[in-house]
Scaffold this motif. Structure first.
Motif, PDB file in Angstrom:
ATOM      1  N   LEU A 263      -9.671  -6.543  14.481  1.00 50.81           N
ATOM      2  CA  LEU A 263      -8.570  -5.647  14.142  1.00 50.81           C
ATOM      3  C   LEU A 263      -9.035  -4.554  13.191  1.00 50.81           C
ATOM      4  N   ALA A 264     -10.123  -4.803  12.476  1.00 44.58           N
ATOM      5  CA  ALA A 264     -10.683  -3.761  11.618  1.00 44.58           C
ATOM      6  C   ALA A 264     -11.047  -2.517  12.421  1.00 44.58           C
ATOM      7  N   ILE A 265     -11.391  -2.702  13.696  1.00 38.66           N
ATOM      8  CA  ILE A 265     -11.653  -1.568  14.595  1.00 38.66           C
ATOM      9  C   ILE A 265     -10.374  -1.136  15.302  1.00 38.66           C
ATOM     10  N   LEU A 266      -9.619  -2.110  15.806  1.00 36.70           N
ATOM     11  CA  LEU A 266      -8.432  -1.786  16.599  1.00 36.70           C
ATOM     12  C   LEU A 266      -7.347  -1.102  15.776  1.00 36.70           C
ATOM     13  N   ASN A 267      -7.277  -1.338  14.472  1.00 37.01           N
ATOM     14  CA  ASN A 267      -6.326  -0.621  13.639  1.00 37.01           C
ATOM     15  C   ASN A 267      -6.538   0.882  13.708  1.00 37.01           C
ATOM     16  N   TRP A 268      -7.768   1.302  13.958  1.00 34.56           N
ATOM     17  CA  TRP A 268      -8.106   2.720  13.982  1.00 34.56           C
ATOM     18  C   TRP A 268      -8.191   3.296  15.393  1.00 34.56           C
ATOM     19  N   HIS A 269      -8.440   2.468  16.402  1.00 35.01           N
ATOM     20  CA  HIS A 269      -8.689   2.976  17.756  1.00 35.01           C
ATOM     21  C   HIS A 269      -7.681   2.468  18.787  1.00 35.01           C
TER      22      HIS A 269
ATOM     23  N   VAL B  63      10.800   6.860   6.342  1.00 38.66           N
ATOM     24  CA  VAL B  63      10.858   6.931   4.893  1.00 38.66           C
ATOM     25  C   VAL B  63       9.760   6.073   4.277  1.00 38.66           C
ATOM     26  N   GLY B  64       8.949   6.689   3.411  1.00 38.54           N
ATOM     27  CA  GLY B  64       7.950   5.943   2.668  1.00 38.54           C
ATOM     28  C   GLY B  64       6.661   5.705   3.400  1.00 38.54           C
ATOM     29  N   LEU B  65       6.539   6.133   4.658  1.00 36.26           N
ATOM     30  CA  LEU B  65       5.309   5.873   5.404  1.00 36.26           C
ATOM     31  C   LEU B  65       4.393   7.087   5.469  1.00 36.26           C
ATOM     32  N   ALA B  66       4.786   8.196   4.860  1.00 36.05           N
ATOM     33  CA  ALA B  66       3.976   9.406   4.961  1.00 36.05           C
ATOM     34  C   ALA B  66       2.590   9.186   4.376  1.00 36.05           C
ATOM     35  N   GLY B  67       2.530   8.510   3.221  1.00 36.51           N
ATOM     36  CA  GLY B  67       1.228   8.267   2.615  1.00 36.51           C
ATOM     37  C   GLY B  67       0.370   7.388   3.482  1.00 36.51           C
ATOM     38  N   LEU B  68       0.959   6.353   4.060  1.00 35.66           N
ATOM     39  CA  LEU B  68       0.228   5.448   4.943  1.00 35.66           C
ATOM     40  C   LEU B  68      -0.339   6.213   6.119  1.00 35.66           C
ATOM     41  N   ALA B  69       0.498   7.008   6.761  1.00 37.78           N
ATOM     42  CA  ALA B  69       0.048   7.704   7.965  1.00 37.78           C
ATOM     43  C   ALA B  69      -1.005   8.736   7.652  1.00 37.78           C
ATOM     44  N   ALA B  70      -0.822   9.444   6.540  1.00 37.26           N
ATOM     45  CA  ALA B  70      -1.793  10.476   6.200  1.00 37.26           C
ATOM     46  C   ALA B  70      -3.147   9.864   5.913  1.00 37.26           C
ATOM     47  N   SER B  71      -3.163   8.711   5.226  1.00 36.98           N
ATOM     48  CA  SER B  71      -4.439   8.078   4.907  1.00 36.98           C
ATOM     49  C   SER B  71      -5.098   7.523   6.149  1.00 36.98           C
ATOM     50  N   ALA B  72      -4.292   7.076   7.106  1.00 38.99           N
ATOM     51  CA  ALA B  72      -4.858   6.511   8.328  1.00 38.99           C
ATOM     52  C   ALA B  72      -5.336   7.583   9.273  1.00 38.99           C
ATOM     53  N   GLY B  73      -4.758   8.771   9.194  1.00 36.90           N
ATOM     54  CA  GLY B  73      -5.072   9.801  10.166  1.00 36.90           C
ATOM     55  C   GLY B  73      -4.533   9.461  11.522  1.00 36.90           C
ATOM     56  N   CYS B  74      -3.559   8.552  11.597  1.00 36.51           N
ATOM     57  CA  CYS B  74      -3.059   8.061  12.875  1.00 36.51           C
ATOM     58  C   CYS B  74      -1.753   8.716  13.274  1.00 36.51           C
TER      59      CYS B  74
END
Length: 391
Positions: A107-113, A10-21
């Motif tokens: 972490l700026a890289i590891l957050n994405w990879h 709940v509430g994380l859809a926007g976060l996940a969509a923006s991250a592409g993760c």
């Protein structure tokens, strides 16, 4: 045990969509994409000293395989100027120092990879690889944004070097890796294979720390730092993300646990309380950041292991074995240094800079970096909590 249930989707859809993760999170209010059930692991709770019976039951699909592209060919430099970017002094990094070879993984890289396949080549004092260095040590550097956990391991398994990618699955709301060679699935939190031909195999964990780039560089002036893709290549080839943006803004303060998961969570602490956990002789203890900051320095014993725990100015935690020369010392704190026995140890490096113990390095006693309370409690449900009235 005081436990309550949290809904992770709940509430994380926007976060996940923006991250592409976590591309499927928007569907998890309607269904749970569970993989399993599967039989428990052979070896039970002996795998990497975890206090739980590891099982691949409850694997959830969070993204496509390699949808989060692991780095397979890392490139390093002294800073980010060669890629036309600036890594700020307050940016967090995972720091590793092996034999004087220091590296930082932002972490700026590891957050994405989330995973970096690296090889530590021995270096001489001028930074070049010695001629007599036959080969380096293959390492796997991982970070799970959902658990706040960094784990560094050797990626040699049964004498063979493995290449790891991100499976897109989650176990206990945490990162699940796969190795290319056997297609086994590996829990990042337990550093253990939970499905496939290598099930029950544990990776050898290595000491690391989370610090700011400024802290790490001050104590390791010859360090190099990982460059973001496309300078570093990934399992999917050329990739690039917005490394100046945190795709998980607000997650560290919410009560949400992971994505697409609903489970009972130990409510003795807020699920996102940052803790450092120590285990020894069947005992486990979590040290919350706020409790440690109030004390300044904590001299304690877990099982039979004497430990010293402290918080850095940037709000990270370190935990060391406080035995030096076979004797347990009682440490005090002076600024960014631990003081005992006539010597001073900087918090981040743990190497004495003066006095009778100059050059002596304190031994880290954690197989994880600091991590969120819910992740530690999932692994060690019987853990005590330092400074907690319910502990």
């Amino acid at each position: 045990m005081n436990r309550r249930r949290f809904l992770g989707a709940v509430g994380l859809a926007g976060l996940a969509a923006s991250a592409g993760c976590y591309e499927h999170v928007r569907h998890w209010n309607e269904r749970s994409d569970v993989v399993g059930p599967q039989p428990p692991l052979s070896g039970g709770d002996s795998a990497n000293d975890a206090d739980v019976s590891l099982s691949s039951n409850g694997l959830h699909r969070g993204a496509a395989k390699d949808g989060i592209p692991a780095i397979t060919d890392p490139v390093f430099a002294t800073d980010w100027s060669s890629v036309g970017q600036t890594l700020g002094e307050e940016e967090l990094v995972v720091g590793i120092d092996i034999g004087g070879d220091a590296r930082a993984y932002p972490l700026a890289i590891l957050n994405w990879h989330e995973a970096v396949n690296d090889v530590f080549e021995p270096r001489s004092t001028d930074g070049r690889t010695p001629a007599d260095a036959a080969f380096g040590r293959p390492l796997l550097v991982t970070y799970c944004p959902l658990c706040g956990s960094s784990v560094v391991t050797d990626r040699t398994v049964a004498g063979a070097v493995r290449t790891f990618g991100v499976s897109g699955l989650l176990w206990q709301s945490g990162l699940v890796l796969y190795d290319v060679e056997s297609e086994s699935l590996w829990s990042q939190l337990s550093a253990t294979a939970i499905r496939g031909p290598l099930t029950g195999t544990a990776l050898t964990r290595l000491p690391s720390t989370i610090a700011t780039w400024g802290e790490w560089r001050r104590e390791h002036p010859t360090t190099v730092v990982l460059l973001p893709p496309p300078a570093s290549d990934t399992v999917k080839g050329w990739q690039s993300r917005d490394y100046g943006r945190n795709p998980y803004v607000g997650y560290d303060r919410s009560e949400r646990v992971g994505v697409g998961d609903s489970r009972s969570v130990d409510e003795r602490l807020h699920p996102k309380t940052m803790v450092v956990g120590v285990t020894s002789g069947g005992a486990a203890c979590a040290y919350p950041l706020a409790s440690v900051e109030r004390r300044g320095v904590v001299n304690d014993t877990v099982g039979t292991l004497p430990v010293v725990v402290a918080a850095t100015r940037a709000g990270s935690l370190v935990a060391y074995d406080r035995r030096v020369g076979g004797r347990a010392l009682d440490f005090e704190r002076d600024g960014d240094e631990l003081v005992a026995g006539g010597s001073r140890w900087p918090l981040v490096s743990g190497r004495a800079v003066d006095g009778p113990h100059e050059g002596t390095r304190l031994t880290r006693v954690t197989g994880h970096s600091p991590l969120y309370w819910f992740a530690w409690a999932n692994l060690y449900p019987k853990t005590e909590i330092y400074g907690n009235i319910f502990g």
